[in-house]
Design a protein around this motif. Structure first.
Motif, mmCIF file in Angstrom:
data_model
loop_
_atom_site.group_PDB
_atom_site.id
_atom_site.type_symbol
_atom_site.label_atom_id
_atom_site.label_comp_id
_atom_site.label_asym_id
_atom_site.label_seq_id
_atom_site.Cartn_x
_atom_site.Cartn_y
_atom_site.Cartn_z
ATOM 1 N N MET A 68 49.906 26.254 42.527
ATOM 2 C CA MET A 68 48.880 26.140 41.491
ATOM 3 C C MET A 68 47.656 25.480 42.105
ATOM 4 S SD MET A 68 51.127 24.974 38.187
ATOM 5 C CE MET A 68 49.721 24.847 37.127
ATOM 6 N N VAL A 69 46.495 26.053 41.834
ATOM 7 C CA VAL A 69 45.245 25.519 42.357
ATOM 8 C C VAL A 69 44.297 25.303 41.181
ATOM 9 C CG1 VAL A 69 43.272 25.955 43.869
ATOM 10 C CG2 VAL A 69 45.554 26.741 44.535
ATOM 11 N N TYR A 70 43.742 24.097 41.099
ATOM 12 C CA TYR A 70 42.769 23.779 40.054
ATOM 13 C C TYR A 70 41.379 24.069 40.600
ATOM 14 C CZ TYR A 70 46.573 21.618 37.554
ATOM 15 O OH TYR A 70 47.749 21.416 36.878
ATOM 16 N N MET A 71 40.584 24.824 39.808
ATOM 17 C CA MET A 71 39.302 25.286 40.325
ATOM 18 C C MET A 71 38.346 25.613 39.177
ATOM 19 S SD MET A 71 38.965 28.581 42.860
ATOM 20 C CE MET A 71 40.377 28.064 43.798
ATOM 21 N N ASN A 72 37.070 25.391 39.415
ATOM 22 C CA ASN A 72 36.040 25.817 38.458
ATOM 23 C C ASN A 72 35.695 27.272 38.726
ATOM 24 O OD1 ASN A 72 35.632 23.436 37.011
ATOM 25 N ND2 ASN A 72 34.347 22.605 38.641
ATOM 26 N N THR A 73 35.859 28.110 37.720
ATOM 27 C CA THR A 73 35.535 29.533 37.852
ATOM 28 C C THR A 73 34.922 30.028 36.559
ATOM 29 O OG1 THR A 73 37.740 30.157 37.109
ATOM 30 C CG2 THR A 73 37.400 30.026 39.493
ATOM 31 N N ASN A 74 34.324 31.199 36.639
ATOM 32 C CA ASN A 74 33.747 31.878 35.479
ATOM 33 C C ASN A 74 34.188 33.324 35.483
ATOM 34 O OD1 ASN A 74 32.174 29.651 34.607
ATOM 35 N ND2 ASN A 74 30.691 30.102 36.209
ATOM 36 N N VAL A 75 34.194 33.947 34.312
ATOM 37 C CA VAL A 75 34.452 35.381 34.240
ATOM 38 C C VAL A 75 33.296 36.077 34.941
ATOM 39 C CG1 VAL A 75 34.721 37.361 32.722
ATOM 40 C CG2 VAL A 75 35.786 35.190 32.123
ATOM 41 N N ALA A 76 33.621 36.976 35.864
ATOM 42 C CA ALA A 76 32.595 37.515 36.750
ATOM 43 C C ALA A 76 31.989 38.834 36.306
ATOM 44 C CB ALA A 76 33.173 37.688 38.154
ATOM 45 N N ILE A 77 32.769 39.714 35.697
ATOM 46 C CA ILE A 77 32.274 41.074 35.514
ATOM 47 C C ILE A 77 31.975 41.404 34.063
ATOM 48 C CG2 ILE A 77 32.851 43.498 35.854
ATOM 49 C CD1 ILE A 77 34.223 42.653 38.439
ATOM 50 N N ASP A 78 32.952 41.348 33.183
ATOM 51 C CA ASP A 78 32.718 41.683 31.778
ATOM 52 C C ASP A 78 32.682 40.400 30.960
ATOM 53 O OD1 ASP A 78 32.714 44.378 32.260
ATOM 54 O OD2 ASP A 78 34.859 44.597 31.956
ATOM 55 N N SER A 79 31.577 40.160 30.294
ATOM 56 C CA SER A 79 31.469 38.938 29.500
ATOM 57 C C SER A 79 32.386 38.980 28.281
ATOM 58 C CB SER A 79 30.021 38.727 29.066
ATOM 59 O OG SER A 79 29.590 39.819 28.282
ATOM 60 N N THR A 80 32.947 40.152 27.964
ATOM 61 C CA THR A 80 33.855 40.252 26.828
ATOM 62 C C THR A 80 35.256 39.751 27.172
ATOM 63 O OG1 THR A 80 34.401 42.527 27.415
ATOM 64 C CG2 THR A 80 32.607 42.195 25.843
ATOM 65 N N ARG A 107 44.407 47.705 35.270
ATOM 66 C CA ARG A 107 44.291 48.045 33.851
ATOM 67 C C ARG A 107 44.789 49.455 33.568
ATOM 68 N NH1 ARG A 107 38.397 45.815 31.814
ATOM 69 N NH2 ARG A 107 38.980 43.606 31.724
ATOM 70 N N GLU A 108 44.374 50.419 34.385
ATOM 71 C CA GLU A 108 44.678 51.816 34.111
ATOM 72 C C GLU A 108 46.101 52.208 34.491
ATOM 73 O OE1 GLU A 108 41.620 53.843 36.241
ATOM 74 O OE2 GLU A 108 40.036 52.994 34.983
ATOM 75 N N GLU A 109 46.563 51.773 35.667
ATOM 76 C CA GLU A 109 47.866 52.212 36.149
ATOM 77 C C GLU A 109 49.015 51.338 35.659
ATOM 78 O OE1 GLU A 109 47.854 52.822 40.401
ATOM 79 O OE2 GLU A 109 45.835 53.649 40.332
ATOM 80 N N CYS A 110 48.730 50.074 35.353
ATOM 81 C CA CYS A 110 49.818 49.144 35.011
ATOM 82 C C CYS A 110 49.707 48.587 33.598
ATOM 83 C CB CYS A 110 49.830 47.980 35.997
ATOM 84 S SG CYS A 110 49.921 48.496 37.703
ATOM 85 N N ASN A 111 48.606 48.842 32.924
ATOM 86 C CA ASN A 111 48.376 48.363 31.556
ATOM 87 C C ASN A 111 48.422 46.847 31.421
ATOM 88 O OD1 ASN A 111 48.034 50.970 30.466
ATOM 89 N ND2 ASN A 111 50.246 51.237 30.486
ATOM 90 N N PHE A 112 47.880 46.142 32.407
ATOM 91 C CA PHE A 112 47.758 44.694 32.322
ATOM 92 C C PHE A 112 46.356 44.332 31.842
ATOM 93 C CE2 PHE A 112 51.380 44.657 35.267
ATOM 94 C CZ PHE A 112 52.159 43.686 34.658
ATOM 95 N N PRO A 113 46.202 43.254 31.081
ATOM 96 C CA PRO A 113 44.869 42.827 30.633
ATOM 97 C C PRO A 113 44.146 42.051 31.734
ATOM 98 C CG PRO A 113 46.529 41.363 29.744
ATOM 99 C CD PRO A 113 47.267 42.448 30.498
ATOM 100 N N SER A 114 43.919 42.687 32.856
ATOM 101 C CA SER A 114 43.346 42.038 34.033
ATOM 102 C C SER A 114 41.859 41.775 33.866
ATOM 103 C CB SER A 114 43.570 42.911 35.263
ATOM 104 O OG SER A 114 44.941 43.108 35.458
ATOM 105 N N TYR A 115 41.389 40.755 34.557
ATOM 106 C CA TYR A 115 39.966 40.440 34.598
ATOM 107 C C TYR A 115 39.666 39.748 35.912
ATOM 108 C CZ TYR A 115 41.872 36.078 32.657
ATOM 109 O OH TYR A 115 42.615 34.952 32.417
ATOM 110 N N VAL A 116 38.383 39.519 36.176
ATOM 111 C CA VAL A 116 37.954 38.946 37.452
ATOM 112 C C VAL A 116 37.265 37.613 37.199
ATOM 113 C CG1 VAL A 116 36.502 39.284 39.489
ATOM 114 C CG2 VAL A 116 37.680 41.232 38.471
ATOM 115 N N LEU A 117 37.671 36.607 37.971
ATOM 116 C CA LEU A 117 37.021 35.295 37.938
ATOM 117 C C LEU A 117 36.239 35.114 39.228
ATOM 118 C CD1 LEU A 117 39.950 33.073 36.618
ATOM 119 C CD2 LEU A 117 38.015 33.963 35.323
ATOM 120 N N TYR A 118 35.145 34.365 39.139
ATOM 121 C CA TYR A 118 34.319 34.097 40.318
ATOM 122 C C TYR A 118 34.126 32.596 40.440
ATOM 123 C CZ TYR A 118 30.336 33.962 43.480
ATOM 124 O OH TYR A 118 29.518 33.701 44.534
ATOM 125 N N GLY A 119 34.237 32.103 41.659
ATOM 126 C CA GLY A 119 33.977 30.681 41.857
ATOM 127 C C GLY A 119 34.759 30.116 43.008
ATOM 128 N N GLY A 120 35.032 28.824 42.895
ATOM 129 C CA GLY A 120 35.730 28.127 43.959
ATOM 130 C C GLY A 120 34.782 27.701 45.048
#
Length: 164
Positions: A68-80, A107-120
């Motif tokens: 586990m790594v504690y880090m400041n990040t933000n949603v990078a691609i879709d603000s939704t 998302r398309e092949e595995c149906n996971f609610p994936s998203y991208v975070l940016y930071g560190g």
């Protein structure tokens, strides 16, 4: 004269078509050179210690060792997209387009609610397989991850990113 000009143009086209082209070998060599450049100034022993610390398991949750790594990040691609406090990271990228492409595959092949975070500290894009409100659920997702996700996971040791 006209025939000579056509012959010269044909020979020029043949030379251009057989000229050097990029291939997997060229890309592999460039990648290995970039990795070696990153290691310059650091001894092999120091580099291996840094990598071991980076991949060290830090917590025990329900009997499982989890990194586990504690880090400041933000949603990078879709603000939704909504970032959860505990995020299962399956890939890291330096470029946004690569992170977005891998997220879309999840998302398309595995149906996971994936998203991208940016930071560190390294300013990386982290592809989140799924986010959770509690660390126990995130640790449970890490268990047998290769059976739950049919596509190749790019992170050698998937881990949990905890938002600060």
């Amino acid at each position: 004269m006209k025939k000579t000009l056509y012959l010269i143009m044909f020979l020029l086209a043949a030379v251009l078509m057989t000229a050097c082209h990029s291939n997997e070998q060229n890309y592999r060599e460039a990648y290995e050179k970039a990795i070696e450049r990153r290691k310059t100034g650091i001894g092999a022993e120091t580099y291996s210690k840094i990598e071991a610390e980076r991949q060290r398991y830090t917590h025990i949750i329900n009997g499982d060792s989890v990194r586990m790594v504690y880090m400041n990040t933000n949603v990078a691609i879709d603000s939704t997209d909504v970032a959860y406090p505990f995020n299962v990271i399956v890939a890291t990228f330096a470029q946004r387009i690569n992170a977005k492409s891998y997220r879309d595959r999840l998302r398309e092949e595995c149906n996971f609610p994936s998203y991208v975070l940016y930071g560190g500290s390294e300013r990386q894009y982290f592809v989140v397989l799924q986010g959770f409100d509690d660390k126990e659920s995130a640790a449970a997702m890490l268990r047998d991850l290769d059976k739950k996700v049919p596509i190749k996971i790019l992170e050698p040791l998937p881990w949990i990113l905890c938002k600060m």
